[in-house]
Design an enzyme around this catalytic site. Structure first.
Site, PDB file in Angstrom:
ATOM      1  N   PHE A  34      23.205   5.278  87.755  1.00 18.42           N
ATOM      2  CA  PHE A  34      22.892   4.174  88.666  1.00 18.42           C
ATOM      3  C   PHE A  34      22.389   4.662  90.015  1.00 18.42           C
ATOM      4  O   PHE A  34      21.535   4.015  90.633  1.00 18.42           O
ATOM      5  CB  PHE A  34      24.156   3.306  88.872  1.00 18.42           C
ATOM      6  CG  PHE A  34      24.635   2.678  87.593  1.00 18.42           C
ATOM      7  CD1 PHE A  34      25.708   3.229  86.875  1.00 18.42           C
ATOM      8  CD2 PHE A  34      23.994   1.558  87.072  1.00 18.42           C
ATOM      9  CE1 PHE A  34      26.133   2.654  85.680  1.00 18.42           C
ATOM     10  CE2 PHE A  34      24.419   0.984  85.875  1.00 18.42           C
ATOM     11  CZ  PHE A  34      25.485   1.536  85.187  1.00 18.42           C
ATOM     12  N   ARG A  35      22.924   5.835  90.471  1.00 20.39           N
ATOM     13  CA  ARG A  35      22.667   6.194  91.878  1.00 20.39           C
ATOM     14  C   ARG A  35      21.993   7.554  92.076  1.00 20.39           C
ATOM     15  O   ARG A  35      21.900   8.016  93.211  1.00 20.39           O
ATOM     16  CB  ARG A  35      23.997   6.127  92.668  1.00 20.39           C
ATOM     17  CG  ARG A  35      24.543   4.697  92.710  1.00 20.39           C
ATOM     18  CD  ARG A  35      25.904   4.563  93.381  1.00 20.39           C
ATOM     19  NE  ARG A  35      26.341   3.167  93.304  1.00 20.39           N
ATOM     20  CZ  ARG A  35      26.936   2.641  92.230  1.00 20.39           C
ATOM     21  NH1 ARG A  35      27.202   3.387  91.168  1.00 20.39           N
ATOM     22  NH2 ARG A  35      27.296   1.359  92.182  1.00 20.39           N
ATOM     23  N   HIS A  40      35.452  -0.729  82.886  1.00 18.64           N
ATOM     24  CA  HIS A  40      34.332  -1.635  83.204  1.00 18.64           C
ATOM     25  C   HIS A  40      33.837  -2.352  81.965  1.00 18.64           C
ATOM     26  O   HIS A  40      32.695  -2.797  81.894  1.00 18.64           O
ATOM     27  CB  HIS A  40      33.183  -0.843  83.872  1.00 18.64           C
ATOM     28  CG  HIS A  40      33.488  -0.514  85.312  1.00 18.64           C
ATOM     29  ND1 HIS A  40      32.722   0.341  86.067  1.00 18.64           N
ATOM     30  CD2 HIS A  40      34.499  -0.908  86.114  1.00 18.64           C
ATOM     31  CE1 HIS A  40      33.242   0.445  87.287  1.00 18.64           C
ATOM     32  NE2 HIS A  40      34.325  -0.290  87.332  1.00 18.64           N
ATOM     33  N   CYS A  64      28.732 -20.325  71.459  1.00 19.13           N
ATOM     34  CA  CYS A  64      29.796 -19.966  70.513  1.00 19.13           C
ATOM     35  C   CYS A  64      29.566 -20.699  69.182  1.00 19.13           C
ATOM     36  O   CYS A  64      29.266 -21.900  69.185  1.00 19.13           O
ATOM     37  CB  CYS A  64      31.145 -20.372  71.113  1.00 19.13           C
ATOM     38  SG  CYS A  64      32.536 -20.150  69.997  1.00 19.13           S
ATOM     39  N   SER A  97      30.518  11.032  88.070  1.00 22.99           N
ATOM     40  CA  SER A  97      30.654   9.778  88.813  1.00 22.99           C
ATOM     41  C   SER A  97      30.458  10.039  90.304  1.00 22.99           C
ATOM     42  O   SER A  97      30.989  10.998  90.856  1.00 22.99           O
ATOM     43  CB  SER A  97      32.036   9.144  88.601  1.00 22.99           C
ATOM     44  OG  SER A  97      32.126   7.936  89.379  1.00 22.99           O
ATOM     45  N   ASN A 136      30.347  17.114  89.069  1.00 24.90           N
ATOM     46  CA  ASN A 136      29.339  16.116  89.402  1.00 24.90           C
ATOM     47  C   ASN A 136      28.151  16.761  90.089  1.00 24.90           C
ATOM     48  O   ASN A 136      28.353  17.561  91.002  1.00 24.90           O
ATOM     49  CB  ASN A 136      29.940  15.030  90.309  1.00 24.90           C
ATOM     50  CG  ASN A 136      29.105  13.757  90.273  1.00 24.90           C
ATOM     51  OD1 ASN A 136      28.970  13.118  89.229  1.00 24.90           O
ATOM     52  ND2 ASN A 136      28.503  13.415  91.407  1.00 24.90           N
TER      53      ASN A 136
END
Ligand code: APR
Length: 246
Positions: free
Chosen positions: A35-36, A120, A153, A193, A214
């Site tokens: 993501f970063r 998550h 549903c 992370s 990392n």
């Protein structure tokens, strides 16, 4: 790097209970962007609030299923990489007891890890907001491809959503378990992370001892007994070889 590897192996050996926390960086070598990371991170190009937030999911489902949902389904066919495989072996051989992951890509399970806490959520399925009936993500994808947005549903006609924790969602109860296990562990190893997202990043604050593997620096590097800014698969391979040979 080898001195740091030896120190990491010594800390793992000295510990009765080792917890691992993984982030998106462990899956980049499976072709899933994180993501970063500068240039390649998903949030460098997309506003996360416009892609994976409950606000968009519930108030603008057309936009959610045109963008954020595609990020989820793009991970369905991904394969685990060496890092996932080594962590599964380290669990089988008793070196780590619990794997906490922020990743929703299901790659730790595909690699054979058993005791995984997905703080998550995950991309395996979704659920009905009304009756909580579960539905596979593949089935939800089919409905969306047939222009059923939001997907409904099949039991009660309620709105179905993915079981992924989005911005604005509360964390699942397994986060409480991750917190307790980290508090009672001797060592936390963070892999891939940025530790930028709370409350999961607090685990790096409450743990007794910390190792960070990392590429980029994190705000918790100062707390770490060992900090290795190299590729996860290379570092884990060296750690595993040393653990196995002595
Ligand atoms: N080896 C080691 N580290 C790597 C590798 C690699 N092969 N590839 C990338 N990294 C590092 C990057 O340097 C980066 O610091 O992994 C880190 C990934 O950080 P993020 O992209 O912020 O991912 P993550 O920490 O998992 O994000 C946490 O943010 O958007 C939310 O819910 C989403 O779970 C996610 C949460």
């Amino acid at each position: 790097m080898d001195e740091k590897i030896q120190k990491a192996v010594q800390l793992i050996r000295e510990s009765n209970k080792v917890i691992v926390l993984t982030g998106a960086g462990i899956s980049t070598e499976s072709g899933i962007p994180d993501f970063r990371s500068p240039e390649t991170g998903l949030w460098e190009k997309i506003d996360p609030m416009k892609a994976l937030s409950t606000n968009i999911l519930l108030n603008n489902p057309e936009q959610f299923y045109a963008l954020g949902f595609k990020i989820l389904t793009s991970m369905l066919d991904a394969k685990p990489n060496k890092s996932h495989e080594i962590l599964a072996k380290m669990e089988r051989e008793g070196h780590i007891s619990t794997l906490v992951t922020q990743n929703i890509d299901n790659l730790h399970q595909k690699a054979g890890s058993q005791n995984v806490l997905e703080v998550h959520g995950h991309i395996r399925e979704g659920y009905c907001l009304n009756c909580h009936a579960k539905l596979s993500l593949e089935k939800i994808k089919e409905k969306v491809e047939h222009k059923e947005v939001p997907p409904k549903c099949m039991l009660c006609g309620g709105i179905v959503r993915p079981s992924v924790v989005m911005f604005g969602d509360p964390l699942p109860s397994c986060f409480d378990q991750a917190w307790n296990e980290t508090e009672n562990a001797d060592l936390l190893i963070v892999i891939g992370s940025s530790l930028e997202v709370g409350p999961v990043n607090y685990l790096a604050h409450i743990c007794k001892k910390l190792i960070i593997i990392n590429l980029a620096h994190t705000a918790y590097d100062h707390r770490a007994a060992v900090c290795i800014s190299e590729k996860a698969s290379e570092v884990l391979n060296k750690i595993y070889q040393l653990l196995k040979n002595n």
